[in-house]
Design an enzyme around this catalytic site. Sequence first.
Site, PDB file in Angstrom:
ATOM      1  CE  LYS A  13      -2.416  -1.021   3.890  1.00  0.00           C
ATOM      2  NZ  LYS A  13      -1.614  -2.274   4.065  1.00  0.00           N
ATOM      3  NE  ARG A  88      -5.328   1.508  11.181  1.00  0.00           N
ATOM      4  CZ  ARG A  88      -4.204   0.854  10.355  1.00  0.00           C
ATOM      5  NH1 ARG A  88      -4.562  -0.421  10.045  1.00  0.00           N
ATOM      6  NH2 ARG A  88      -3.164   1.380  10.029  1.00  0.00           N
ATOM      7  NE  ARG A 127       9.908  -5.390   4.528  1.00  0.00           N
ATOM      8  CZ  ARG A 127       8.768  -4.783   4.794  1.00  0.00           C
ATOM      9  NH1 ARG A 127       8.243  -4.201   3.703  1.00  0.00           N
ATOM     10  NH2 ARG A 127       8.152  -4.521   5.659  1.00  0.00           N
ATOM     11  NE  ARG A 135       8.729  -2.108   8.389  1.00  0.00           N
ATOM     12  CZ  ARG A 135       7.601  -1.774   7.569  1.00  0.00           C
ATOM     13  NH1 ARG A 135       7.909  -1.183   6.112  1.00  0.00           N
ATOM     14  NH2 ARG A 135       6.472  -2.060   7.993  1.00  0.00           N
ATOM     15  NE  ARG A 146       1.426  -4.511  11.053  1.00  0.00           N
ATOM     16  CZ  ARG A 146       2.138  -4.047  10.265  1.00  0.00           C
ATOM     17  NH1 ARG A 146       3.240  -4.692   9.932  1.00  0.00           N
ATOM     18  NH2 ARG A 146       1.581  -3.255   9.290  1.00  0.00           N
TER      19      ARG A 146
END
Length: 189
Positions: A13, A88, A127, A135, A146
């Site tokens: 996104k 959301r 990643r 991260r 999530r």
Amino acid sequence: MRLILLGPPGAGKGTQADFLIQEFKLAHLSTGDMLRAAIKAETPLGLAAKEVMDRGDLVSDEIVCGIVSERLDAPDASNGFVLDGFPRTIPQAETLDGMLAEKDMNLDAVVEIRADADILVDRIVKRAQESGGARSDDNEEVLRKRLDVYEESTAPLVAYYREKGLLKTVDGMQSIDEVKAAIRSALGA
């Protein structure tokens, strides 16, 4: 052009929001950025959000919707925007509908970037390994949590916006450029 981007964590996104902002000269309305800006500017809503966040609690819909409403009034948003991270939930979407109606604005489209959860987990874990785990949310346990929250709270927005005739779904499992092309095509651009 007034757009909402939907999709699970890791679907791209942010990358696609950047593309849309550049391509169509739109304002980027990210709730995280808006909250930080309101706190920094010490607006009444920003101070209320800071108090809640300092306690470690989630900012209420009332505060988030108020901050979004203020941001929609900014001059750059009058030329169009991409909402990223909002709404959301169905109640937030209904509140947004009311806000937009009051401001004499309409959504042009809701772009859903559809992606396979298991492939997303593999992609994010890879990643993290390649970047040295930069991260904190780039691990399988956090990402699966999530994704569960997305499925429970945010995924119902797909049906909500489909019923309104605003939903445009693209395959987020393609390359970045293929997703860009699919979004451009879905928007008739």
